[in-house]
Scaffold this motif. Structure first.
Motif, mmCIF file in Angstrom:
data_model
loop_
_atom_site.group_PDB
_atom_site.id
_atom_site.type_symbol
_atom_site.label_atom_id
_atom_site.label_comp_id
_atom_site.label_asym_id
_atom_site.label_seq_id
_atom_site.Cartn_x
_atom_site.Cartn_y
_atom_site.Cartn_z
ATOM 1 N N THR A 13 21.586 64.692 33.662
ATOM 2 C CA THR A 13 22.472 64.788 32.576
ATOM 3 C C THR A 13 23.525 63.354 32.974
ATOM 4 N N PHE A 14 24.138 62.865 31.876
ATOM 5 C CA PHE A 14 24.842 62.026 32.010
ATOM 6 C C PHE A 14 26.296 62.437 31.376
ATOM 7 N N SER A 15 27.236 61.650 32.135
ATOM 8 C CA SER A 15 28.399 61.877 31.557
ATOM 9 C C SER A 15 28.799 60.561 30.426
ATOM 10 N N ASN A 16 29.965 60.595 29.561
ATOM 11 C CA ASN A 16 30.286 59.688 28.690
ATOM 12 C C ASN A 16 31.196 58.530 29.394
ATOM 13 N N ASN A 17 31.038 57.202 28.905
ATOM 14 C CA ASN A 17 31.999 56.350 29.282
ATOM 15 C C ASN A 17 32.535 55.393 28.279
ATOM 16 N N LEU A 18 33.650 54.817 28.436
ATOM 17 C CA LEU A 18 34.127 54.053 27.396
ATOM 18 C C LEU A 18 34.126 52.753 27.689
ATOM 19 N N TYR A 19 33.908 51.608 27.034
ATOM 20 C CA TYR A 19 33.809 50.321 26.996
ATOM 21 C C TYR A 19 34.335 49.635 25.830
ATOM 22 N N ALA A 20 34.654 48.457 26.388
ATOM 23 C CA ALA A 20 35.429 47.590 25.089
ATOM 24 C C ALA A 20 34.705 46.251 25.234
ATOM 25 N N VAL A 21 34.900 45.507 24.129
ATOM 26 C CA VAL A 21 34.303 44.344 23.882
ATOM 27 C C VAL A 21 35.436 43.595 23.073
ATOM 28 N N LEU A 22 35.919 42.401 23.536
ATOM 29 C CA LEU A 22 36.709 41.508 22.858
ATOM 30 C C LEU A 22 35.803 40.044 22.696
ATOM 31 N N LYS A 23 35.922 39.715 21.413
ATOM 32 C CA LYS A 23 35.158 38.315 21.110
ATOM 33 C C LYS A 23 36.385 37.462 20.346
ATOM 34 N N LEU A 24 36.473 36.236 20.969
ATOM 35 C CA LEU A 24 37.454 35.139 20.442
ATOM 36 C C LEU A 24 36.641 33.879 20.174
ATOM 37 N N ASN A 25 36.997 33.462 18.861
ATOM 38 C CA ASN A 25 36.716 32.103 18.277
ATOM 39 C C ASN A 25 38.035 31.396 18.448
ATOM 40 N N LEU A 26 37.702 30.343 19.043
ATOM 41 C CA LEU A 26 38.683 29.160 19.304
ATOM 42 C C LEU A 26 38.358 27.958 19.030
ATOM 43 N N LEU A 27 39.421 27.019 18.469
ATOM 44 C CA LEU A 27 39.217 25.676 18.086
ATOM 45 C C LEU A 27 38.355 25.547 16.811
#
Length: 65
Positions: A13-27
């Motif tokens: 069995t597995f537990s849940n986890n939370l992840y986040a991704v931030l993507k930035l476009n510059l210049l």
């Protein structure tokens, strides 16, 4: 999220986890950068049971992210 599974003599069995991704476009979108964070609250755990003819073994694995 992973669903519970059976592999050979192991029930996992597995537990849940939370992840986040931030993507930035510059210049004016000529430079792109990504930042990802896995298991933000440090809650991911793999648990299971291995059953043999003469004993049963329970395990719990908490890896480092």
């Amino acid at each position: 999220m992973d669903l519970p599974s059976k592999q050979g003599n192991s029930d996992i069995t597995f537990s849940n986890n939370l992840y986040a991704v931030l993507k930035l476009n510059l210049l004016q979108k000529n430079l792109m950068t990504n930042l990802s964070v896995n298991d933000i609250f440090n809650t991911q755990v793999y648990k299971g049971r291995e059953t043999y003819s003469n004993f049963t073994s329970n395990f719990k694995y908490k890896g480092l992210s």
